[in-house]
Design an enzyme around this catalytic site. Structure first.
Site, PDB file in Angstrom:
ATOM      1  N   ASP A  64       1.669 -20.084  33.246  1.00 24.78           N
ATOM      2  CA  ASP A  64       2.273 -20.636  32.035  1.00 24.78           C
ATOM      3  C   ASP A  64       2.246 -22.162  32.119  1.00 24.78           C
ATOM      4  O   ASP A  64       1.862 -22.722  33.143  1.00 24.78           O
ATOM      5  CB  ASP A  64       3.715 -20.133  31.850  1.00 24.78           C
ATOM      6  CG  ASP A  64       4.524 -20.264  33.121  1.00 24.78           C
ATOM      7  OD1 ASP A  64       4.344 -21.262  33.845  1.00 24.78           O
ATOM      8  OD2 ASP A  64       5.354 -19.385  33.405  1.00 24.78           O
ATOM      9  N   ASP A  66       4.370 -25.700  31.660  1.00 24.58           N
ATOM     10  CA  ASP A  66       5.684 -26.333  31.537  1.00 24.58           C
ATOM     11  C   ASP A  66       5.478 -27.792  31.168  1.00 24.58           C
ATOM     12  O   ASP A  66       4.530 -28.437  31.624  1.00 24.58           O
ATOM     13  CB  ASP A  66       6.433 -26.248  32.874  1.00 24.58           C
ATOM     14  CG  ASP A  66       6.529 -24.818  33.373  1.00 24.58           C
ATOM     15  OD1 ASP A  66       7.141 -23.998  32.682  1.00 24.58           O
ATOM     16  OD2 ASP A  66       5.956 -24.519  34.440  1.00 24.58           O
ATOM     17  N   ASP A 156      11.408 -29.027  42.902  1.00 25.10           N
ATOM     18  CA  ASP A 156      11.563 -28.386  44.207  1.00 25.10           C
ATOM     19  C   ASP A 156      10.556 -28.849  45.267  1.00 25.10           C
ATOM     20  O   ASP A 156      10.933 -29.371  46.307  1.00 25.10           O
ATOM     21  CB  ASP A 156      11.595 -26.851  44.071  1.00 25.10           C
ATOM     22  CG  ASP A 156      10.489 -26.279  43.192  1.00 25.10           C
ATOM     23  OD1 ASP A 156       9.599 -27.048  42.782  1.00 25.10           O
ATOM     24  OD2 ASP A 156      10.508 -25.059  42.925  1.00 25.10           O
TER      25      ASP A 156
HETATM   26  P1  ATP Z   1       4.660 -20.427  38.275  1.00 29.72           P
HETATM   27  O1  ATP Z   1       3.217 -20.480  38.505  1.00 29.72           O
HETATM   28  O2  ATP Z   1       5.316 -19.281  38.943  1.00 29.72           O
HETATM   29  O3  ATP Z   1       5.076 -20.584  36.833  1.00 29.72           O
HETATM   30  P2  ATP Z   1       5.935 -22.975  38.550  1.00 29.72           P
HETATM   31  O4  ATP Z   1       5.824 -23.998  39.641  1.00 29.72           O
HETATM   32  O5  ATP Z   1       5.429 -23.381  37.203  1.00 29.72           O
HETATM   33  O6  ATP Z   1       5.215 -21.681  39.069  1.00 29.72           O
HETATM   34  P3  ATP Z   1       8.399 -22.386  37.242  1.00 29.72           P
HETATM   35  O7  ATP Z   1       9.466 -21.454  37.703  1.00 29.72           O
HETATM   36  O8  ATP Z   1       7.630 -22.085  36.012  1.00 29.72           O
HETATM   37  O9  ATP Z   1       7.427 -22.534  38.480  1.00 29.72           O
HETATM   38  O10 ATP Z   1       9.075 -23.817  37.117  1.00 29.72           O
HETATM   39  C1  ATP Z   1       8.400 -24.929  36.589  1.00 29.72           C
HETATM   40  C2  ATP Z   1       8.691 -26.169  37.404  1.00 29.72           C
HETATM   41  O11 ATP Z   1      10.108 -26.469  37.329  1.00 29.72           O
HETATM   42  C3  ATP Z   1       8.400 -26.052  38.888  1.00 29.72           C
HETATM   43  O12 ATP Z   1       7.058 -26.337  39.169  1.00 29.72           O
HETATM   44  C4  ATP Z   1       9.334 -27.087  39.476  1.00 29.72           C
HETATM   45  O13 ATP Z   1       8.808 -28.373  39.310  1.00 29.72           O
HETATM   46  C5  ATP Z   1      10.556 -26.963  38.577  1.00 29.72           C
HETATM   47  N1  ATP Z   1      11.553 -25.995  39.120  1.00 29.72           N
HETATM   48  C6  ATP Z   1      11.649 -24.686  38.816  1.00 29.72           C
HETATM   49  N2  ATP Z   1      12.655 -24.109  39.477  1.00 29.72           N
HETATM   50  C7  ATP Z   1      13.225 -25.065  40.223  1.00 29.72           C
HETATM   51  C8  ATP Z   1      14.330 -25.111  41.128  1.00 29.72           C
HETATM   52  N3  ATP Z   1      15.035 -24.011  41.405  1.00 29.72           N
HETATM   53  N4  ATP Z   1      14.636 -26.291  41.686  1.00 29.72           N
HETATM   54  C9  ATP Z   1      13.918 -27.420  41.405  1.00 29.72           C
HETATM   55  N5  ATP Z   1      12.880 -27.435  40.583  1.00 29.72           N
HETATM   56  C10 ATP Z   1      12.520 -26.289  39.989  1.00 29.72           C
HETATM   57 MG    MG Z   2       5.557 -22.284  35.427  1.00 30.96          MG
END
Ligand code: ATP
Ligand code: MG
Length: 454
Positions: A64, A66, A156
């Site tokens: 997805d 963000d 994170d």
């Molecule tokens: P995925 O491929 O699973 O979507 P993602 O890295 O995009 O991985 P998401 O859960 O969609 O993960 O979150 C988007 C972004 O928001 C992360 O890349 C990170 O920068 C931030 N983020 C999400 N959860 C947290 C958290 N618990 N603490 C700090 N930052 C977070």
């Molecule tokens: Mg994501």
């Protein structure tokens, strides 16, 4: 003026120019681009961030997209009619485009050490606060807005804190994320102990990204995980269920489960399963079944097929169910059916203490288990009712995994395979061969002639 240079915090970025990275606009979802352009046109700054940037830089396909912006959630609602604010601890705006949702967050700032809420205080006290943390350091509210560089340091892991801008197609790096991407490592931003205490789910996220990307976890990021694993007890079973689904559906469930066995955090998601696995023999079919189910899950996802949490939990809890069933039948002369009911109730109840599995899934997991004995029955009516059961297909797949894991089910899996492929006449032949009952033509009783005395 809406120039990038005027954005507060911009001066802290290490800028990677377009010819120095591999992201092209063509790889970005058109809806995500629409959001980026609409925000720019409305006078805001917006970046693609998180998994979208990370996975594109690695040559993968993002799950997805963000977006991070200096527009507040309220501003976003004004720009997009299809925007919805969700979440309280961490406000997020979802912009809906049919089935696709683009997640937009406002740049987060650092927290002052204020609004400390004692652990035993009612959660109602934090309503209306933008920033709050518990005495243990856990973030209860994280809605203080700030600059782009502060936003990066609140994320994170370094590889998740890279920002892509459509203004001149640069990538902005505030935390040496590019270096860690190249070194293939997951490194937490800031002090690991503090960051895990703020949000213990980050420990699970570290394992998730390590498994998904095939990265190692950098030493100082890895070191506190076993000591702090117990903090997961303070996370609601509902959030842990959501995280569990993310852990097992990223296409690398096999690697992930290995990490859950290695690190203590696994004990806060699947204690009953891992306890059984600890004492099981290496060739135990129940353990093998879990491995096969996880391989199956990864393969299905790779083929673009769907998977259901019901099947996953049915497999993960199968060895626990078997153990409990053996214990009940050894001490009590209940009917098989009653013993099964009692064992299934107990196993599900126990697992719900860790992950709040929605009822529709626990019901379906139970049905998959229940159908196992029905698929073994050798009478015509049971065969028909099992075959017509809405959960038949999942139960049949489960049966095949059991056979593959080494259980001797007298070739019943193969029988069901043929049965499904056959037409009605082959199906009745197969039924006859299994039940030993020949299809007999009923003889019509001769009607008594009218007027005949009874
Ligand atoms: P995925 O491929 O699973 O979507 P993602 O890295 O995009 O991985 P998401 O859960 O969609 O993960 O979150 C988007 C972004 O928001 C992360 O890349 C990170 O920068 C931030 N983020 C999400 N959860 C947290 C958290 N618990 N603490 C700090 N930052 C977070
Ligand atoms: Mg994501």
């Amino acid at each position: 003026m809406n120039t990038l240079a005027a954005l507060p915090g911009a001066e802290k970025a290490t800028v990677i120019e377009r010819d120095q990275h591999s992201i092209s606009r063509k790889q970005i979802s058109p809806n995500a681009l629409k959001v980026l352009y609409a925000l720019r046109d409305a006078g805001y700054h917006a970046f693609l961030v998180g998994g979208g940037v990370r996975d594109l830089l690695l040559g993968g396909t993002p799950k997805d997209f963000d977006i991070a912006t200096d527009a507040t959630p309220e501003d976003l609602k004004k720009v997009f009619r299809n925007a919805r604010i969700i979440g309280r601890r961490f406000k997020i705006v979802h912009i809906h485009f049919g089935r696709e949702i683009i997640e937009v967050t406002t740049f987060r700032a650092h927290h002052e050490q204020q609004n400390e809420i004692a652990d035993d205080v009612s959660r109602r006290q934090i309503q209306g606060l933008d920033s709050a943390h518990s005495t243990g350091g856990m973030l209860l509210r994280d809605n203080v807005y700030g600059t782009v560089d502060a936003d990066a340091s609140r994320r994170d892991f370094t590889v998740n804190a890279l920002y892509y801008t459509i203004d001149n197609f640069q990538v902005w790096d505030f935390c040496n994320g590019m270096e860690d991407l190249q070194a293939q490592q997951i490194r937490i931003i800031g002090d690991p102990w503090e960051r895990y205490k703020e949000d213990p789910v980050r420990m699970l996220r570290a394992l998730r990204f390590a498994a998904k990307l095939g990265f190692h976890i950098e030493e100082s990021t890895r070191a506190p995980i076993n000591d702090l694993a117990h903090l997961l007890e303070s996370i609601s079973p509902a959030r842990l269920f959501d995280e569990t689904i993310k852990l097992f559906t990223n296409g690398h469930a096999v690697e992930l489960f290995e990490l859950l066995k290695q690190y203590k955090v696994g004990r806060y998601l699947f204690a009953p399963t891992l306890e059984v696995l600890d004492t099981a023999a290496a060739d135990d079919p129940g353990c093998k079944l879990i491995d096969l189910a996880l391989i199956n899950t990864d393969n299905r996802l790779a083929d673009g097929k769907s998977i259901t949490p019901a099947f996953l939990f049915a497999a993960l809890l199968w060895p626990v169910l078997q153990k409990r069933l053996a214990r009940i039948t050894a001490t009590d002369s209940k009917s098989q059916h009653l013993a099964f009911q009692q064992a299934a109730d107990a196993v599900i109840h126990e697992q719900l203490q860790y992950t709040a599995i929605p009822k529709r899934f626990t019901i379906a997991s139970r049905e998959i288990w229940e159908l196992q004995s029905r698929l073994m029955r050798r009478n015509k009516r049971s065969i028909a009712s099992a075959f017509n059961h809405p959960r038949f297909r999942a139960a049949y797949d489960f049966l095949l995994l059991r056979e593959e894991s080494g259980e001797d089910l007298q070739g019943i899996g193969q029988w069901w395979t043929e049965f499904q492929l056959g037409d009605t006449s082959l199906q009745s032949e197969l039924t006859e061969s299994l039940t030993g009952v020949k299809k007999t033509r009923r003889r019509r009783r001769k009607r008594k002639p009218a007027g005949d005395p009874a």
